[in-house]
Design a protein around this motif. Structure first.
Motif, mmCIF file in Angstrom:
data_model
loop_
_atom_site.group_PDB
_atom_site.id
_atom_site.type_symbol
_atom_site.label_atom_id
_atom_site.label_comp_id
_atom_site.label_asym_id
_atom_site.label_seq_id
_atom_site.Cartn_x
_atom_site.Cartn_y
_atom_site.Cartn_z
ATOM 1 N N ASP A 111 -2.551 -10.573 -2.709
ATOM 2 C CA ASP A 111 -1.743 -11.750 -3.025
ATOM 3 C C ASP A 111 -2.630 -12.944 -3.257
ATOM 4 O O ASP A 111 -3.568 -13.176 -2.570
ATOM 5 N N LEU A 148 6.261 -13.269 7.314
ATOM 6 C CA LEU A 148 5.295 -14.350 7.092
ATOM 7 C C LEU A 148 5.855 -15.683 7.575
ATOM 8 O O LEU A 148 5.120 -16.485 8.167
ATOM 9 N N ASN A 171 -6.035 -12.564 -1.682
ATOM 10 C CA ASN A 171 -6.104 -12.166 -0.283
ATOM 11 C C ASN A 171 -5.530 -10.770 -0.088
ATOM 12 O O ASN A 171 -4.481 -10.437 -0.652
ATOM 13 N N HIS A 185 1.938 -8.305 10.583
ATOM 14 C CA HIS A 185 1.220 -8.739 9.377
ATOM 15 C C HIS A 185 -0.234 -9.030 9.715
ATOM 16 O O HIS A 185 -0.561 -9.547 10.774
ATOM 17 N N THR A 235 -4.016 -10.196 7.419
ATOM 18 C CA THR A 235 -4.676 -10.495 6.153
ATOM 19 C C THR A 235 -6.184 -10.404 6.310
ATOM 20 O O THR A 235 -6.726 -10.802 7.346
ATOM 21 N N HIS A 274 -7.874 -11.912 4.069
ATOM 22 C CA HIS A 274 -8.195 -13.073 3.246
ATOM 23 C C HIS A 274 -8.978 -12.605 2.008
ATOM 24 O O HIS A 274 -8.632 -11.599 1.418
ATOM 25 N N GLU A 308 -3.442 -8.225 1.957
ATOM 26 C CA GLU A 308 -2.311 -8.376 2.874
ATOM 27 C C GLU A 308 -1.816 -7.018 3.353
ATOM 28 O O GLU A 308 -1.797 -6.049 2.593
ATOM 29 N N TYR A 309 -1.366 -6.978 4.610
ATOM 30 C CA TYR A 309 -0.897 -5.754 5.253
ATOM 31 C C TYR A 309 0.381 -6.037 6.030
ATOM 32 O O TYR A 309 0.489 -7.071 6.687
#
Length: 165
Positions: free
Chosen positions: A165, A33, A4, A48, A50, A52, A6-7
């Motif tokens: 991730d 998270l 995925n 955050h 994502t 995905h 992620e930011y």
């Protein structure tokens, strides 16, 4: 297990601290998270995001369109430690601003125009689901929120941590 994109948005001061102490940055990621799981509503302040499993397709499409900022992997290494599938990278506030400005003028339909799903299979774009033209629509639902996430980060003058991730 899936991969995925992620930011995490960071203030310039947080980016400075993260560069000096990547472990602190990882702890901030975990805290953020955990708070998100507890039901923190999405807003312009959301830290955050994502993409995905669409990260690889979005990266392919953006690279194909000569997008000038690597919004999928980041551009500068934060650490050599792996945060999943490789080390995290970051974008400075200036690069986030540039990405936001161009994303705002880019539509998903423009990105997929002229793309043949066989190109995705040949390029081994993750995940391997490219059996029909309709499969290109798969990432469309995440492109607009990614654009909004970058717009909100740029408006706040934030930097961005990015990792797979």
């Amino acid at each position: 297990m899936s991969m995925n994109g992620e930011y995490l948005r960071l203030t310039p001061a947080e980016l400075d601290r993260a560069l000096k102490d990547p472990e602190w940055a990882w702890n901030l990621v975990e805290e953020t998270l955990d708070a998100q799981v507890e039901g923190e509503p999405a807003s312009a302040e959301t830290r955050h995001f994502t993409t995905h499993q669409t990260w690889h397709l979005l990266g392919f499409l953006l690279q194909r369109s000569n997008f000038p900022v690597d919004v999928i992997h980041g551009e500068e290494p934060l650490t050599t430690d792996h945060w999943g599938y490789g080390p995290p990278q970051y974008l400075t506030p200036e690069r986030v601003q540039l990405a936001a400005d161009i994303l705002r003028r880019t539509t998903y339909d423009q990105l997929i125009q002229g793309v043949d799903p066989s190109e995705l299979t040949k390029a081994e774009i993750y995940p391997q689901i490219w059996d029909s033209p309709a499969s290109l629509e798969w990432a469309g639902d995440l492109f607009a929120p990614l654009t909004a996430f970058f717009r909100d980060a740029a408006s706040a003058g934030h930097a961005m941590l990015i990792w797979i991730d």
